[in-house]
Design a protein around this motif. Sequence first.
Motif, PDB file in Angstrom:
ATOM      1  N   ARG A  60     -27.441 -90.294 -45.149  1.00  0.00           N
ATOM      2  CA  ARG A  60     -25.981 -89.277 -45.312  1.00  0.00           C
ATOM      3  C   ARG A  60     -25.480 -90.031 -46.613  1.00  0.00           C
ATOM      4  N   ALA A  61     -25.369 -91.141 -46.522  1.00  0.00           N
ATOM      5  CA  ALA A  61     -24.685 -91.805 -47.550  1.00  0.00           C
ATOM      6  C   ALA A  61     -25.543 -91.521 -48.796  1.00  0.00           C
ATOM      7  N   THR A  96     -27.681 -92.464 -40.739  1.00  0.00           N
ATOM      8  CA  THR A  96     -26.442 -92.710 -41.379  1.00  0.00           C
ATOM      9  C   THR A  96     -26.621 -93.227 -43.053  1.00  0.00           C
ATOM     10  N   LEU A  97     -27.612 -94.044 -43.358  1.00  0.00           N
ATOM     11  CA  LEU A  97     -27.718 -94.273 -44.722  1.00  0.00           C
ATOM     12  C   LEU A  97     -28.257 -93.217 -45.506  1.00  0.00           C
ATOM     13  N   SER A 119     -15.703 -91.446 -41.810  1.00  0.00           N
ATOM     14  CA  SER A 119     -17.177 -91.639 -41.481  1.00  0.00           C
ATOM     15  C   SER A 119     -17.678 -92.893 -42.239  1.00  0.00           C
ATOM     16  N   ARG A 120     -18.392 -93.606 -41.320  1.00  0.00           N
ATOM     17  CA  ARG A 120     -19.257 -94.916 -41.925  1.00  0.00           C
ATOM     18  C   ARG A 120     -20.042 -94.496 -43.066  1.00  0.00           C
ATOM     19  N   HIS A 121     -20.715 -93.598 -43.284  1.00  0.00           N
ATOM     20  CA  HIS A 121     -21.752 -93.208 -44.372  1.00  0.00           C
ATOM     21  C   HIS A 121     -20.972 -93.014 -45.458  1.00  0.00           C
ATOM     22  N   ALA A 124     -30.350 -99.925 -44.625  1.00  0.00           N
ATOM     23  CA  ALA A 124     -29.673 -99.493 -43.158  1.00  0.00           C
ATOM     24  C   ALA A 124     -29.490-100.950 -42.688  1.00  0.00           C
TER      25      ALA A 124
END
Length: 243
Positions: free
Chosen positions: A46-47, A43-44, A3-5, A34
């Motif tokens: 989530r990171a 997504t940011l 996953s990207r996050h 972001a």
Amino acid sequence: MRSRHLDIADDLRQQITAGRILPSERLPSEAALADRYGISTVTLRRALAVLQREGLVEKIHGKGNFVRRPHRKIMYVGGWGTLDPWTATEPGLRVTIRSTAVQAQAHLATLLKVPTGSPVAEFTCLSREGVSPHGLARVYIPHDLVPPEALDDASTSREAARRFAFLAPPPTAARETVSARFPTPDEASALRIGIASVVLSITRIATDSTGRVVEATLLAFPGDRVDAVFTTHHEIDERQSKE
């Protein structure tokens, strides 16, 4: 596929551990981060949630995301209901106290062994080091046992509350129940921790020589910010010792 996050979390973590982002430093806004990584704010977030769960980043409502300083642990001394004298008196550790009159309902009435609706004094004590909370204590005593000077800001009773100590007359016995659990929403807000964090919960019931409950104290400490120490004393039967 990864996953990207998680990749974003890895990059921010590396910057923090390498010292490129310092403790207490505010991260760029979520929108700016972001944009920097070319991802959505969802997504940011989530990171950032990954780093918050790890204790590396702290989100302060209305202010943003900050790199957390490593927390110094305090010591809770079981059996006496106090903070360790060394940590309790250090200038860096400050305790604020709020007092009010409440009525004992449900669980509280059961703990104090009083009729539902009985008047009770509540002392809420929050310990902090800088802006970081270390512990929350809610001390309850029956109204007729409240020292006359207990609500006085300069009283010795408030100093006792400052140490999470007994406010009523010295008890004959104190029973403490210790557990690890998730915080209530109020505790999570006061301690500035996530609802998925683990707190050390201590319920202390103090009784006098007649068995009357003179104080009930509910304590909650973030699991990474306290050591609880309990000492057991074994009583020796004098008749057996003479045989």
